[in-house]
Design an enzyme around this catalytic site. Sequence first.
Site, short mmCIF file in Angstrom:
data_model
loop_
_atom_site.label_atom_id
_atom_site.label_comp_id
_atom_site.label_asym_id
_atom_site.label_seq_id
_atom_site.Cartn_x
_atom_site.Cartn_y
_atom_site.Cartn_z
N ASP A 98 0.75 -1.25 0.09
CA ASP A 98 -0.04 0.01 -0.04
C ASP A 98 0.91 1.42 -0.02
O ASP A 98 0.82 1.92 1.10
CB ASP A 98 -1.11 0.01 1.27
CG ASP A 98 -2.16 1.12 1.07
OD1 ASP A 98 -2.25 1.65 0.04
OD2 ASP A 98 -2.99 0.89 1.87
N ASN A 205 -7.53 -1.43 7.82
CA ASN A 205 -7.22 -0.66 8.76
C ASN A 205 -7.34 0.82 8.54
O ASN A 205 -7.14 1.65 9.13
CB ASN A 205 -5.91 -1.01 9.50
CG ASN A 205 -4.89 -0.27 8.51
OD1 ASN A 205 -4.96 -0.14 7.46
ND2 ASN A 205 -3.53 -0.37 9.12
N HIS A 237 -7.30 8.23 6.84
CA HIS A 237 -6.27 7.10 6.65
C HIS A 237 -6.53 6.27 5.57
O HIS A 237 -7.43 5.33 5.65
CB HIS A 237 -6.09 6.40 8.03
CG HIS A 237 -5.00 5.41 7.93
ND1 HIS A 237 -5.36 4.16 8.45
CD2 HIS A 237 -3.67 5.30 7.75
CE1 HIS A 237 -4.22 3.33 8.11
NE2 HIS A 237 -3.13 4.18 7.58
N HIS A 406 4.30 5.66 13.39
CA HIS A 406 3.16 6.03 12.58
C HIS A 406 1.93 5.60 12.98
O HIS A 406 0.92 5.86 12.70
CB HIS A 406 3.38 5.42 11.13
CG HIS A 406 2.80 3.92 11.09
ND1 HIS A 406 3.27 2.93 11.78
CD2 HIS A 406 2.20 3.20 10.20
CE1 HIS A 406 2.90 1.73 11.68
NE2 HIS A 406 2.06 1.90 10.69
#
Lengths: 483, 136
Positions: A98, A205, A237, A406
């Site tokens: 990703d 997530n 996100h 992060h």
Amino acid sequence: MVDKQDFTRISPVQWEIPTSFRQDMRVPVRFFASEQLLEATLGDKSVTQAVNSATLPGLVSHVTVMPDMHQGYGFPIGGVAATELPSGVISPGGIGYDINCGVRMLATNIPHEELKPHVGALASALNAHCPSGVGVKGKIRLSAKQLDGVLRLGSKWALKNGYATPEDVARTEDNGSLPGADPSALSPRAKDRGRPQLGSLGAGNHFIELDVIEEIYHAEGAKAMGLEAGNVVLQIHCGSRGLGHQVCSDYVRELQGAVQRYGIRLPDRELVCAPLDSPEGERYFAAMSCAANYAFASRQLLTHQARQAFEQVLAGKVSNWDLHQVYDVAHNIGKIEEHQIDGKSKRVCVHRKGATRAFGPGFEGLPAEYRDLGQPVLIPGSMGTRSWVMLGTEKSMQLSFGSCAHGAGRVMSRSKAKRSIRGDKLFQKMQAEGIKVHARSMPGFAEEAPQAYKDVDAVVQVVTDAGIAQKVARVRPIAVIKG
Amino acid sequence: MGEMPYEEIEHTADLSMRVRGKDMAQLLKHAAEGMLHLSDVHTKSSEGSKVSVELQAPDREQLLVVWLEELLFGIETRSVAYRDFEIRMVEDTRCEASMREIELESIGKHIKAVTFHDLRIIVTQEGLEATIVFDV
């Protein structure tokens, strides 16, 4: 397996595995962790993966690992490694599938008390305006030519097409537009996957979250970012969707042959790599930059859609519903940066996999209002728990290639989370705590339970104690839209 | 074979699966079935058209990855799932696969990619075995 006795403690929150640990290590590995966080990571393969990543050709100084580290594939999540230009390598597995998965925060001037009657409606509107789920399509349809524009320009494409403000772009890492992006380096499949998905959240997530600012720790930093205690902020996100996944898959496969051509020996095939100055390395870098730009543009479109949701719900009810960008940071990326290595300035390719850039004060790439303060760093906690806003420091430039943690970092496997946590119970618990929740799948929701993650406050304390970031504000969620 | 053809293995952040087959064709079939099981796919019916694909790779591990990626691409871009796999090895690292493609109703788990992390196809007494890590 690595034991605790294999580490040398170099400060209360820094640990090292020296090159003597394994013959194929080219540099040591340094971990930022409290004793408790370090012990928590010894149960999986993350430390072994960090040691594996220290075998890449062309590494400089050391591999560094953040306190939210956990097992990944190739690199561990939380791993940062810098390779020297021109002949050091670039590794797609050191950046991840990703590409430019990242987080953006937008601030409002709306006090939580004023928003309270509208939070439910706003969460529903955000859910409706920001498509989420597996393979879900975005709201705009791109022609092949438009997609190439997105890949080349990122957030600047969004600005050109009315989806961004100049402030949004200025307050995005690298202005949301990496140079050197070449759409011809992408396979037709990558483009096929990416064309319909721009401006969609995806699954896993990924999330959109409304939060209220609980506490300010750095008045000057908060003021520059437009953060005021009691006001509401929005976090987004997500990453480069199927396009980024395909770019990484294509190049991990393609570089299986390159390592043989360049005589590179690796302990894990997921670490395949090519010299930065080789045709294969240059081509992957150009493709990775395209995927990074796609992700910046996608978060920008989601911002545009979130603004539409705010207007739809709050117009006529709240005096000022403006969403202004605090910052947007990448978590999975490879960047060409200048760092001081052994007293000399060197151009290196910094691989950040599950780590945030955290440049200190004085960096010219920051907008004027942040330049003397340092780069804003966003550390989202696990679902339903607090998140943090921080600032990068001079020390992060010395210790971690200008990088920071992060997130909270997983500690429990997804299968165990599903076995031990019931999604519907968790859903009810969060609702009872006053958090509005939109989730597509209860088992998927259970996998993201706070118990499956480390304590984000403990992670933030480590980076603070290490001096690689400083606290600005802490926020807590009031609405969560799960991908 | 007495053991399950596939089983989920603990992984902190992603998904991991051990898969077995008496030969390469069966390993590919079981890997596909296992991946679809882990993805928690549900189809609108059991009807679907027959599709086929021919794949080749430099080694067996790459063939396994390419095969599973082929299915992931269909799932994501055409909203379909697959069943009734028939796989024939043309050469050691080249296969012909046919299966039924069925319209997807829902999918519980998004598998982003098939990784090469620690991927090795090993020979066991009963045939072949591999452990695959999926990025989710």
